[in-house]
Scaffold this motif. Sequence first.
Motif, PDB file in Angstrom:
ATOM      1  N   ARG A 113      -8.850  -1.411  20.260  1.00 50.76           N
ATOM      2  CA  ARG A 113      -9.521  -2.188  21.299  1.00 50.76           C
ATOM      3  C   ARG A 113     -10.067  -1.280  22.391  1.00 50.76           C
ATOM      4  O   ARG A 113     -11.166  -1.510  22.921  1.00 50.76           O
ATOM      5  CB  ARG A 113      -8.550  -3.208  21.900  1.00 50.76           C
ATOM      6  CG  ARG A 113      -8.131  -4.309  20.921  1.00 50.76           C
ATOM      7  CD  ARG A 113      -6.996  -5.140  21.495  1.00 50.76           C
ATOM      8  NE  ARG A 113      -7.368  -5.759  22.756  1.00 50.76           N
ATOM      9  CZ  ARG A 113      -6.520  -6.041  23.724  1.00 50.76           C
ATOM     10  NH1 ARG A 113      -5.227  -5.742  23.595  1.00 50.76           N
ATOM     11  NH2 ARG A 113      -6.931  -6.622  24.835  1.00 50.76           N
ATOM     12  N   GLU A 140     -13.303   0.411  21.305  1.00 48.61           N
ATOM     13  CA  GLU A 140     -14.438  -0.513  21.330  1.00 48.61           C
ATOM     14  C   GLU A 140     -14.935  -0.745  22.749  1.00 48.61           C
ATOM     15  O   GLU A 140     -16.132  -0.941  22.977  1.00 48.61           O
ATOM     16  CB  GLU A 140     -14.049  -1.848  20.695  1.00 48.61           C
ATOM     17  CG  GLU A 140     -13.856  -1.803  19.189  1.00 48.61           C
ATOM     18  CD  GLU A 140     -13.517  -3.169  18.621  1.00 48.61           C
ATOM     19  OE1 GLU A 140     -13.323  -4.122  19.426  1.00 48.61           O
ATOM     20  OE2 GLU A 140     -13.420  -3.291  17.388  1.00 48.61           O
ATOM     21  N   TRP A 141     -14.016  -0.744  23.698  1.00 47.55           N
ATOM     22  CA  TRP A 141     -14.372  -1.082  25.075  1.00 47.55           C
ATOM     23  C   TRP A 141     -15.026   0.087  25.803  1.00 47.55           C
ATOM     24  O   TRP A 141     -15.972  -0.105  26.570  1.00 47.55           O
ATOM     25  CB  TRP A 141     -13.123  -1.515  25.831  1.00 47.55           C
ATOM     26  CG  TRP A 141     -13.391  -2.027  27.220  1.00 47.55           C
ATOM     27  CD1 TRP A 141     -13.751  -3.292  27.578  1.00 47.55           C
ATOM     28  CD2 TRP A 141     -13.321  -1.274  28.440  1.00 47.55           C
ATOM     29  NE1 TRP A 141     -13.905  -3.384  28.942  1.00 47.55           N
ATOM     30  CE2 TRP A 141     -13.648  -2.166  29.495  1.00 47.55           C
ATOM     31  CE3 TRP A 141     -13.016   0.054  28.736  1.00 47.55           C
ATOM     32  CZ2 TRP A 141     -13.673  -1.750  30.821  1.00 47.55           C
ATOM     33  CZ3 TRP A 141     -13.038   0.466  30.064  1.00 47.55           C
ATOM     34  CH2 TRP A 141     -13.360  -0.434  31.095  1.00 47.55           C
ATOM     35  N   THR A 158     -17.286   3.155  26.790  1.00 50.75           N
ATOM     36  CA  THR A 158     -18.668   3.528  26.504  1.00 50.75           C
ATOM     37  C   THR A 158     -18.889   4.988  26.874  1.00 50.75           C
ATOM     38  O   THR A 158     -18.189   5.542  27.730  1.00 50.75           O
ATOM     39  CB  THR A 158     -19.642   2.651  27.301  1.00 50.75           C
ATOM     40  OG1 THR A 158     -19.351   2.786  28.702  1.00 50.75           O
ATOM     41  CG2 THR A 158     -19.508   1.198  26.887  1.00 50.75           C
ATOM     42  N   MET A 170      -9.739  -4.849  30.341  1.00 48.68           N
ATOM     43  CA  MET A 170      -9.991  -5.714  29.189  1.00 48.68           C
ATOM     44  C   MET A 170      -9.219  -7.029  29.335  1.00 48.68           C
ATOM     45  O   MET A 170      -9.734  -8.104  29.025  1.00 48.68           O
ATOM     46  CB  MET A 170      -9.590  -4.995  27.903  1.00 48.68           C
ATOM     47  CG  MET A 170     -10.462  -3.808  27.568  1.00 48.68           C
ATOM     48  SD  MET A 170      -9.812  -2.826  26.187  1.00 48.68           S
ATOM     49  CE  MET A 170      -9.853  -4.037  24.876  1.00 48.68           C
ATOM     50  N   GLU A 179     -10.896  -9.413  31.634  1.00 45.73           N
ATOM     51  CA  GLU A 179     -12.062 -10.050  31.032  1.00 45.73           C
ATOM     52  C   GLU A 179     -11.669 -11.084  29.978  1.00 45.73           C
ATOM     53  O   GLU A 179     -12.264 -12.170  29.909  1.00 45.73           O
ATOM     54  CB  GLU A 179     -12.958  -8.978  30.393  1.00 45.73           C
ATOM     55  CG  GLU A 179     -13.608  -8.034  31.395  1.00 45.73           C
ATOM     56  CD  GLU A 179     -14.373  -6.913  30.721  1.00 45.73           C
ATOM     57  OE1 GLU A 179     -14.433  -6.903  29.463  1.00 45.73           O
ATOM     58  OE2 GLU A 179     -14.914  -6.040  31.425  1.00 45.73           O
ATOM     59  N   GLU A 180     -10.655 -10.758  29.137  1.00 45.19           N
ATOM     60  CA  GLU A 180     -10.332 -11.592  27.991  1.00 45.19           C
ATOM     61  C   GLU A 180      -9.263 -12.652  28.296  1.00 45.19           C
ATOM     62  O   GLU A 180      -9.368 -13.793  27.832  1.00 45.19           O
ATOM     63  CB  GLU A 180      -9.843 -10.716  26.830  1.00 45.19           C
ATOM     64  CG  GLU A 180     -10.873  -9.731  26.316  1.00 45.19           C
ATOM     65  CD  GLU A 180     -10.293  -8.795  25.256  1.00 45.19           C
ATOM     66  OE1 GLU A 180      -9.117  -8.988  24.868  1.00 45.19           O
ATOM     67  OE2 GLU A 180     -11.009  -7.873  24.842  1.00 45.19           O
TER      68      GLU A 180
END
Length: 348
Positions: free
Chosen positions: A23, A26-27, A29, A239, A242-243
Amino acid sequence: MDIRRSLSNHSGPRRSPHEVVRRLAEWMTPGVRPEDPVRELEERVAGLLGKQRALFFPSGTMAQQTALRVHAERTGRHAFAGHPQSHLHVWENQGYSAVHGLRFHPVGDRNALLTLDDLGTVGEPLAAVVFELPQRDIGGQLPEFGDLAKQTGWARDNGAAAHCDGARIWEAQTGYDESLPEIAALFDTVYVSLYKGLEGVRGAVLAGDAETIEHAGVWRRRLGGAIVDAWPLAAIALMGLEENLPRMAEFKHHAQALARAINEDGFAHTTPEVPVTPLFHVHLPMPRLQAQLAAENLLKDEGIRLFLYARSNPDPGRCSFEVSVGIGALEFTPREVVELIRGLPSRV
């Protein structure tokens, strides 16, 4: 043992190292600097709570000890009050005393919410009063907002700071009509956890006015908490904001559905009967050690973590356990939870 599903948001597949790293990859950048996630997290939490500043800590234990130390130094007082089952006192080896020389004044009934009348019995000057939202060890209960406002007002009227142990403040907000900033406005300092409802790896944030947080930064460094490589902890927490944060009301509604099914079945019962947050306790007609063994066998046989540990009861033939509903717990239907609980005696 492999955990395939979990009714506790303290454990489960989403917390496995492989899943966390996946995870995180993926998060993140390209171009993100090591200091960026921590700075963004502090700014986000300060904004969510309506506070001037916020400061990252590698643990909640350090964050809360720091808050109390700052309030003690600013008031010249060395005692703080709180519920007899305050997390600071029960779960942290009295670090406030061993490290900072502070004294805890327990107030009220250990099995009931703190009240304004309870605070009125305090006969010594206090540096702070600690309010845990929700009160975990009595089933995730919450005081009425008006009562809470009166209690924090009492603290200030008596020269003490009002500090919020908000490890689960994200969950607690679902029990009020008020917003997070309105709740946080009652307190001088607010600690929030990053790894419970937000499902982070570890860490905490302390929020308050700029002067208090500046002072807290000095103690964070003295205690070894000013770590330069905190970015993975902060990134996972971002994360979670946000989730998970937008789904807290959904978690509470599922907790209420689970509790309703448990109470209707009659084998066990919950406290509170209707959960006010995504956290509640289940009381079993089983001795603690038998319940613990049954839960371990359930995990071994089916990969299901029903609870982390069983809690003792004054009646040795009974015990209880905590349910904390998060994303993983949504996989359990109310009927399935009832069947798992009813089946515990057969797993001993």
